[in-house]
Every structure is written in structure tokens, then in C-alpha cells.
Design a protein around this motif. Structure first.
Motif, PDB file in Angstrom:
ATOM      1  N   TYR A  64       8.389 -13.053  21.738  1.00  0.00           N
ATOM      2  CA  TYR A  64       8.284 -11.623  22.026  1.00  0.00           C
ATOM      3  C   TYR A  64       8.605 -10.868  20.749  1.00  0.00           C
ATOM      4  O   TYR A  64       9.179 -11.426  19.806  1.00  0.00           O
ATOM      5  CB  TYR A  64       9.207 -11.221  23.174  1.00  0.00           C
ATOM      6  N   GLY A  65       8.208  -9.593  20.737  1.00  0.00           N
ATOM      7  CA  GLY A  65       8.248  -8.807  19.514  1.00  0.00           C
ATOM      8  C   GLY A  65       9.562  -8.815  18.767  1.00  0.00           C
ATOM      9  O   GLY A  65       9.604  -9.119  17.561  1.00  0.00           O
ATOM     10  N   TYR A  66      10.616  -8.486  19.475  1.00  0.00           N
ATOM     11  CA  TYR A  66      11.912  -8.380  18.817  1.00  0.00           C
ATOM     12  C   TYR A  66      12.329  -9.702  18.183  1.00  0.00           C
ATOM     13  O   TYR A  66      12.900  -9.731  17.095  1.00  0.00           O
ATOM     14  CB  TYR A  66      12.957  -7.913  19.834  1.00  0.00           C
ATOM     15  N   ALA A  67      12.006 -10.800  18.872  1.00  0.00           N
ATOM     16  CA  ALA A  67      12.327 -12.121  18.336  1.00  0.00           C
ATOM     17  C   ALA A  67      11.573 -12.367  17.040  1.00  0.00           C
ATOM     18  O   ALA A  67      12.112 -12.960  16.097  1.00  0.00           O
ATOM     19  CB  ALA A  67      11.984 -13.198  19.361  1.00  0.00           C
ATOM     20  N   ARG A  98      10.544  -8.658  28.808  1.00  0.00           N
ATOM     21  CA  ARG A  98      10.064  -8.923  27.458  1.00  0.00           C
ATOM     22  C   ARG A  98       8.567  -9.149  27.501  1.00  0.00           C
ATOM     23  O   ARG A  98       8.027  -9.659  28.470  1.00  0.00           O
ATOM     24  CB  ARG A  98      10.734 -10.165  26.875  1.00  0.00           C
ATOM     25  N   LYS A  99       7.921  -8.755  26.428  1.00  0.00           N
ATOM     26  CA  LYS A  99       6.475  -8.942  26.334  1.00  0.00           C
ATOM     27  C   LYS A  99       6.210 -10.150  25.439  1.00  0.00           C
ATOM     28  O   LYS A  99       6.451 -10.100  24.234  1.00  0.00           O
ATOM     29  CB  LYS A  99       5.836  -7.689  25.740  1.00  0.00           C
ATOM     30  N   TRP A 100       5.744 -11.205  26.057  1.00  0.00           N
ATOM     31  CA  TRP A 100       5.529 -12.440  25.311  1.00  0.00           C
ATOM     32  C   TRP A 100       4.112 -12.502  24.771  1.00  0.00           C
ATOM     33  O   TRP A 100       3.147 -12.240  25.498  1.00  0.00           O
ATOM     34  CB  TRP A 100       5.809 -13.651  26.197  1.00  0.00           C
ATOM     35  N   TYR A 101       4.042 -12.877  23.528  1.00  0.00           N
ATOM     36  CA  TYR A 101       2.743 -13.008  22.870  1.00  0.00           C
ATOM     37  C   TYR A 101       2.434 -14.476  22.619  1.00  0.00           C
ATOM     38  O   TYR A 101       3.303 -15.225  22.213  1.00  0.00           O
ATOM     39  CB  TYR A 101       2.738 -12.256  21.530  1.00  0.00           C
ATOM     40  N   ARG A 102       1.157 -14.826  22.868  1.00  0.00           N
ATOM     41  CA  ARG A 102       0.760 -16.202  22.535  1.00  0.00           C
ATOM     42  C   ARG A 102      -0.568 -16.161  21.784  1.00  0.00           C
ATOM     43  O   ARG A 102      -1.358 -15.234  21.942  1.00  0.00           O
ATOM     44  CB  ARG A 102       0.710 -17.061  23.805  1.00  0.00           C
ATOM     45  N   LEU A 103      -0.745 -17.182  20.989  1.00  0.00           N
ATOM     46  CA  LEU A 103      -1.923 -17.285  20.139  1.00  0.00           C
ATOM     47  C   LEU A 103      -3.141 -17.669  20.981  1.00  0.00           C
ATOM     48  O   LEU A 103      -3.074 -18.557  21.816  1.00  0.00           O
ATOM     49  CB  LEU A 103      -1.664 -18.343  19.062  1.00  0.00           C
ATOM     50  N   SER A 104      -4.250 -16.995  20.763  1.00  0.00           N
ATOM     51  CA  SER A 104      -5.496 -17.356  21.445  1.00  0.00           C
ATOM     52  C   SER A 104      -6.281 -18.327  20.564  1.00  0.00           C
ATOM     53  O   SER A 104      -5.923 -18.587  19.425  1.00  0.00           O
ATOM     54  CB  SER A 104      -6.329 -16.109  21.696  1.00  0.00           C
TER      55      SER A 104
END
Lengths: 123, 123
Positions: free
Chosen positions: A25-28, A82-88
Motif C-alpha cells: 500500500y502507498g504509505y508502505a 489500506r489501498k493495496w496495489y499489485r503489479l499487472s
DNA sequence: GACAGATATATCGTGACGCGATATATTGTC
DNA sequence: GACAATATATCGCGTCACGATATATCTGTC
């Protein structure tokens, strides 16, 4: 026309690299960038969030909101979202391109400063 | 506060590196940068001359106008004037700093993309 | 329960700056 | 004379990095 080595491109490279290693997530991301670069790189909110947004708009990453569960590793933050981001898949391709571009770039600069180029092994 | 890896810094690094190798005039710098980088780097007038001016103002380089003599290596340009730039002692120091900064920067990025850092030998 | 500080995401304004466009001058060539 | 290459130089504008700011939740503490 030839690609410039903008700060934007470098930031993109770093973020995609981190996400290849696992969702975040962003902050991390901002904290990890700062710690792993010993403070040399900074991902401040004004840079990070617009960039994440752009990356998602480009389909390079995807995101989902996740509620932190009490039984998670970090119980302190139960209830926080939290907004989790993952690679496409597309992001993975872009990362490969960026890495290649970085290597090419680095080789050029190294040649100018008379750095021994260390043999560039096959993929 | 920590130094960013701006395009400006990279351009400065390249120019100082070239001048360490020997004095040059502006146009030669732009051509040499393009050829030695295979077109990846471009030193267009709008970038090059303001930068040279700034470098001179900072005392990193010095310049003198030279008339091309007919008995020079390139007799075609007899009569034409060129502004030759040479590296100053201060510029040499700055170059060393920039090279060090570049190496540090490169190491950080390489770590993010999982590049084997190649042992960083002593000076 | 009020306040401070860390966590977490997000937007906006602006000041800086990269660099294309442009100007000027000389030499060579057709 | 017109055009291209060489050579140096400036100006303006559009973009973009990022500090400042806003919102919200959780913890600790007095």
C-alpha cells in the motif's frame, strides 16, 4: 523523441520494482523507499499518490481497498483501511522495459565517466 | 534536501567528464554527446549554452575565444571563431563529487531492481 | 475527552526549469 | 543567390515536481 531519463521514469521504475516483489500500500511504499535508499530517494505524498493514480490509469497496476483484520500480523491497525496495489501483466512488461532502459542509460553515462562497464551478460 | 538526480545534474556530469578528457568548444560537445551515446543523450542549444554559462559562472570551467588558424588540423574552418572550454581545478573537484553521487545513486537503483551490485572497489 | 503524533490516502498551486523555437554570423557548395 | 552545415546565444512557455494542505482513523497520555 528518444526517451529522457526523467525523475518520473526513475520513480516509476522504483515503484514497479517494489510491487514486483509483492503487493504494497502507498504509505508502505514511501517508507520502504526511504529506508532502502538510506534517505537518498524520497516518495513524498505529492509525488507518490499522483504517480500511483497515473500508473493505475495506464493499467500498469491495480488496487483494492482492504480492511485490516484483527487477526492479521499487525493487530494495532485493526479497522484501518489500506489501498493495496499489485503489479499487472502490463506493468510487468513495462518494468522489464524500464529496467532495460535503465541499463542502457547507465551504460552510456558510465562510458562518459570512464567507468568499466562490467560485462553485460545475456538475460 | 538530499540531492535529486535531475537531468541538469546528469548533463553537468557528462559535460565535465568530456572536458576532463580535453578542452572542447560547445558545438563539438553537442556532437560528441550525441555520437557517443548513440543518440540517447541530446545536448540541444537550449540546454547546452545556458548550462555552459552557468558552469562558467560557478567557476567550474573557463573559456576563451580562439580563431581557427589555416594551419590547424581542420583548414576548412579557417577564420571561424570558437569558444573553447576547459575544466578548472574547482570543476575537477565537482566532477569527482558528481561521479561519486552518480555511483551512489546507481547503487541504490540497482538494489531496487535486484541488480547484482558488482563489488565497489576502492578508488 | 482532549490533544498530540503516527498512520494513511489524496489534491492543488506554483515556481522552477527543460528545451523548442528562434536569431545571428561565417563558410562551403550548387 | 539559395541552401546546408557550423557555431554561439537567448527567450518564452508548458510541463512537472513537490510542498503545503486536507481528511480520517488509531494509540497513548494527561
Amino acid at each position: 523523441m528518444p526517451p529522457r531519463d526523467s525523475q518520473r521514469d526513475q520513480a516509476e521504475l522504483v515503484i514497479l520494482s517494489l510491487l514486483e516483489d509483492g503487493s504494497r500500500y502507498g504509505y508502505a511504499i514511501s517508507k520502504e523507499v526511504a529506508s532502502r535508499s538510506d534517505g537518498m530517494l524520497r516518495m513524498t505524498p505529492g509525488v507518490l499518490y499522483p504517480l500511483l493514480k497515473a500508473l493505475e490509469a495506464d493499467g500498469l497496476i491495480s488496487s483494492t481497498w482492504e480492511e485490516v483484520k484483527a487477526d492479521d500480523a499487525d493487530p494495532d491497525d485493526a479497522g484501518r483501511k489500506r489501498k493495496w496495489y499489485r503489479l499487472s501483466a502490463k506493468g510487468r512488461k513495462r518494468l522489464a522495459q524500464r529496467v532495460a532502459a535503465h541499463r542502457a542509460w547507465r551504460a552510456v553515462i558510465d562510458a562518459f565517466i570512464g567507468e568499466r562497464p562490467e560485462k553485460e551478460g545475456a538475460s
